[in-house]
Scaffold this active site. Sequence first.
Site, mmCIF file in Angstrom:
data_model
loop_
_atom_site.group_PDB
_atom_site.id
_atom_site.type_symbol
_atom_site.label_atom_id
_atom_site.label_comp_id
_atom_site.label_asym_id
_atom_site.label_seq_id
_atom_site.Cartn_x
_atom_site.Cartn_y
_atom_site.Cartn_z
ATOM 1 N N GLY A 46 0.826 -1.197 0.000
ATOM 2 C CA GLY A 46 0.000 0.000 0.000
ATOM 3 C C GLY A 46 0.860 1.246 0.000
ATOM 4 O O GLY A 46 2.030 1.213 0.406
ATOM 5 N N GLN A 51 3.005 10.016 1.243
ATOM 6 C CA GLN A 51 4.301 9.325 1.177
ATOM 7 C C GLN A 51 5.094 9.689 -0.065
ATOM 8 O O GLN A 51 6.293 9.418 -0.135
ATOM 9 C CB GLN A 51 4.103 7.807 1.224
ATOM 10 C CG GLN A 51 3.573 7.322 2.576
ATOM 11 C CD GLN A 51 3.442 5.821 2.591
ATOM 12 O OE1 GLN A 51 2.444 5.289 2.147
ATOM 13 N NE2 GLN A 51 4.458 5.128 3.071
ATOM 14 N N CYS A 88 6.053 -0.138 6.954
ATOM 15 C CA CYS A 88 5.656 1.005 6.129
ATOM 16 C C CYS A 88 6.831 1.391 5.249
ATOM 17 O O CYS A 88 7.972 1.409 5.718
ATOM 18 C CB CYS A 88 5.282 2.166 7.057
ATOM 19 S SG CYS A 88 4.807 3.665 6.192
ATOM 20 N N LEU A 89 6.554 1.683 3.989
ATOM 21 C CA LEU A 89 7.639 2.065 3.080
ATOM 22 C C LEU A 89 8.336 3.347 3.527
ATOM 23 O O LEU A 89 9.467 3.596 3.131
ATOM 24 C CB LEU A 89 7.104 2.222 1.650
ATOM 25 C CG LEU A 89 6.664 0.931 0.946
ATOM 26 C CD1 LEU A 89 6.080 1.245 -0.421
ATOM 27 C CD2 LEU A 89 7.799 -0.066 0.846
ATOM 28 N N HIS A 130 -4.177 1.175 7.729
ATOM 29 C CA HIS A 130 -2.841 1.786 7.716
ATOM 30 C C HIS A 130 -2.773 2.963 6.735
ATOM 31 O O HIS A 130 -2.266 4.036 7.078
ATOM 32 C CB HIS A 130 -1.811 0.704 7.341
ATOM 33 C CG HIS A 130 -0.407 1.179 7.238
ATOM 34 N ND1 HIS A 130 0.576 0.823 8.144
ATOM 35 C CD2 HIS A 130 0.206 2.000 6.335
ATOM 36 C CE1 HIS A 130 1.724 1.409 7.787
ATOM 37 N NE2 HIS A 130 1.522 2.129 6.695
ATOM 38 N N GLU A 131 -3.293 2.743 5.533
ATOM 39 C CA GLU A 131 -3.183 3.795 4.504
ATOM 40 C C GLU A 131 -4.108 4.974 4.808
ATOM 41 O O GLU A 131 -3.747 6.132 4.575
ATOM 42 C CB GLU A 131 -3.469 3.222 3.110
ATOM 43 C CG GLU A 131 -2.544 2.078 2.680
ATOM 44 C CD GLU A 131 -1.063 2.382 2.823
ATOM 45 O OE1 GLU A 131 -0.661 3.559 2.755
ATOM 46 O OE2 GLU A 131 -0.296 1.418 3.021
ATOM 47 N N HIS A 134 -2.557 7.240 7.220
ATOM 48 C CA HIS A 134 -1.583 8.167 6.595
ATOM 49 C C HIS A 134 -2.259 9.481 6.192
ATOM 50 O O HIS A 134 -1.644 10.545 6.269
ATOM 51 C CB HIS A 134 -0.979 7.547 5.335
ATOM 52 C CG HIS A 134 0.246 6.721 5.571
ATOM 53 N ND1 HIS A 134 1.391 7.224 6.151
ATOM 54 C CD2 HIS A 134 0.519 5.423 5.291
ATOM 55 C CE1 HIS A 134 2.319 6.274 6.207
ATOM 56 N NE2 HIS A 134 1.813 5.161 5.697
#
Length: 152
Positions: A46, A51, A88-89, A130-131, A134
């Site tokens: 995701g 991000q 997380c990226l 999670h997304e 963000h």
Amino acid sequence: MAIRNIVTKEDEILRKKCRPVEKFDERLWELLDDMAETMYQNDGVGLAAPQVGILRRVVVIDTGEGLIELVNPVITASSGNQEEYEGCLSCPGEFGIVKRPKKVTVKAQDRHGKTFTRDGEDLLARAFCHEIDHLEGILFLELADKIVEEKE
Ligand code: NI
């Protein structure tokens, strides 16, 4: 399409709340395309617009069941519990166990502005939560009990 740079947790932009998308135009489509390419390139499940430095309510997810694009997503229902490792990226090399609902329903718009709902369970439910976090400026690091460098 282009791969965009992923900002890391030190960047203040990840703590900011995103604005809704109002124009479903070519600029949005380019953002969605670039975000998907960037997610796949980095082996993520995701990616949220902040991000890649864009404070708009846009998310892409692929947990192995195909690409899901979410514009202006909201969680409309949730049930159950799960506790799993999350990463997380924007936080490379960091993992933590986060409590999430087992099932969630998300209402969102597609790239043309059409509203739809989608149910997610297990990893997909986790990815939705999670997304969407963000978009509110929340990182999983704040929700995990303990952060480790490797999943135990
Ligand atoms: Ni993340």
